[in-house]
Design a protein around this motif. Structure first.
Motif, PDB file in Angstrom:
ATOM      1  N   LYS A  20      40.021  48.310  40.791  1.00 15.33           N
ATOM      2  CA  LYS A  20      38.930  49.085  40.207  1.00 15.33           C
ATOM      3  C   LYS A  20      38.300  50.027  41.220  1.00 15.33           C
ATOM      4  O   LYS A  20      37.368  50.726  40.906  1.00 15.33           O
ATOM      5  CB  LYS A  20      37.892  48.134  39.614  1.00 15.33           C
ATOM      6  N   GLU A 135      44.375  47.955  34.352  1.00 15.93           N
ATOM      7  CA  GLU A 135      43.059  47.788  33.748  1.00 15.93           C
ATOM      8  C   GLU A 135      43.186  47.534  32.247  1.00 15.93           C
ATOM      9  O   GLU A 135      42.484  46.685  31.689  1.00 15.93           O
ATOM     10  CB  GLU A 135      42.198  49.030  34.013  1.00 15.93           C
ATOM     11  N   ASN A 136      44.100  48.245  31.600  1.00 18.05           N
ATOM     12  CA  ASN A 136      44.327  48.021  30.174  1.00 18.05           C
ATOM     13  C   ASN A 136      44.855  46.614  29.929  1.00 18.05           C
ATOM     14  O   ASN A 136      44.441  45.935  28.975  1.00 18.05           O
ATOM     15  CB  ASN A 136      45.315  49.057  29.635  1.00 18.05           C
ATOM     16  N   SER A 138      44.392  43.996  31.812  1.00 24.06           N
ATOM     17  CA  SER A 138      43.354  43.014  32.138  1.00 24.06           C
ATOM     18  C   SER A 138      42.453  42.739  30.948  1.00 24.06           C
ATOM     19  O   SER A 138      41.993  41.616  30.731  1.00 24.06           O
ATOM     20  CB  SER A 138      42.516  43.497  33.324  1.00 24.06           C
ATOM     21  N   GLU A 139      42.183  43.772  30.159  1.00 23.23           N
ATOM     22  CA  GLU A 139      41.275  43.626  29.018  1.00 23.23           C
ATOM     23  C   GLU A 139      41.816  42.673  27.962  1.00 23.23           C
ATOM     24  O   GLU A 139      41.050  42.006  27.263  1.00 23.23           O
ATOM     25  CB  GLU A 139      41.008  45.005  28.398  1.00 23.23           C
ATOM     26  N   VAL A 140      43.135  42.602  27.834  1.00 27.98           N
ATOM     27  CA  VAL A 140      43.725  41.771  26.777  1.00 27.98           C
ATOM     28  C   VAL A 140      44.316  40.465  27.283  1.00 27.98           C
ATOM     29  O   VAL A 140      44.565  39.549  26.503  1.00 27.98           O
ATOM     30  CB  VAL A 140      44.819  42.561  26.019  1.00 27.98           C
ATOM     31  N   GLU A 144      43.242  39.284  36.267  1.00 32.66           N
ATOM     32  CA  GLU A 144      42.583  40.312  37.076  1.00 32.66           C
ATOM     33  C   GLU A 144      43.501  40.755  38.214  1.00 32.66           C
ATOM     34  O   GLU A 144      44.164  39.945  38.846  1.00 32.66           O
ATOM     35  CB  GLU A 144      41.274  39.763  37.652  1.00 32.66           C
TER      36      GLU A 144
END
Length: 211
Positions: A20, A135-136, A138-140, A144
């Motif tokens: 990030k 990042e995409n 990680s959201e689902v 991390e």
């Protein structure tokens, strides 16, 4: 014959599932390595005329043998994720070679691809694509990703891009590392993807690759 690097970068980015912080590249192999004798053995990539140098623990596996091994070591979900990553890697044009070190719990994928010199701006783009994809994911997935390092160096006839990420599986309180090297030299290009439970330093071995 040279080929465009962009399709290769897009496919390579799919092999990672982010960091990030802002992706900045540093130089790689710009400090003299110790002259100690490095223990290991050479592995010949017979279809490409390239020699790898790996720690002695590594053994070569066929894709089918590796999948059987993987299925016995990880959960079903992890198996499917790793098999998908392997499929992406193997979809790259070129030849695929798999090595595994049971004592280290480390997998080493080597892929030869059409020759494509990589510029620093290409490496920067790749790093940004990897970050966005991770990042995409990680959201689902609840997994991390943290960038440990991202480096690039142009040695004239040889260009090297390296990126290392720590992957944290929060539900299992477990971590591992993904390392990637993109090397172009002597009219050949090589992708290396290493998955290991420890942040092992493979640079001294990578430097001994013969193209």
């Amino acid at each position: 014959m040279k080929t465009s690097i962009l399709p290769i970068l897009l496919l390579l980015s799919l092999a990672f599932q982010s960091c990030k912080d802002n992706p900045k590249l540093e130089n790689i192999f710009d400090e003299e390595q110790p002259k100690n004798t490095l223990e290991g053995q050479r592995h010949f990539l017979e279809n490409d005329g390239i020699q790898l140098f790996l720690p002695e623990e590594f053994e070569r596996y066929s894709a089918s043998k590796y999948e059987v091994l993987l299925d016995s070591l990880v959960s079903k979900k992890e198996f499917e994720l790793e098999r998908q990553r392997l499929r992406y890697i193997r979809n790259l044009e070129g030849n695929n070679y798999i090595y595994f070190a049971s004592e280290l719990g480390t997998t080493y994928f080597a892929n030869t691809i059409p020759y494509a010199p990589i510029k620093k701006q290409d490496a920067q783009k790749l790093l940004g694509i990897i970050r966005q994809n991770q990042e995409n994911a990680s959201e689902v997935s609840g997994i991390e990703y943290t960038r440990i390092t991202a480096k690039y160096n142009n040695l004239g006839k040889t260009q090297i891009f390296k990126a290392i990420f720590r992957v944290d599986i929060k539900k299992q309180n477990r971590s591992f590392y993904q390392q990637a090297y993109f090397i172009s030299s002597n009219q050949k290009s090589l992708l290396l993807n290493i998955t290991t439970p420890l942040d092992l330093d493979f640079d001294p071995y990578i430097e001994k690759t013969i193209f």
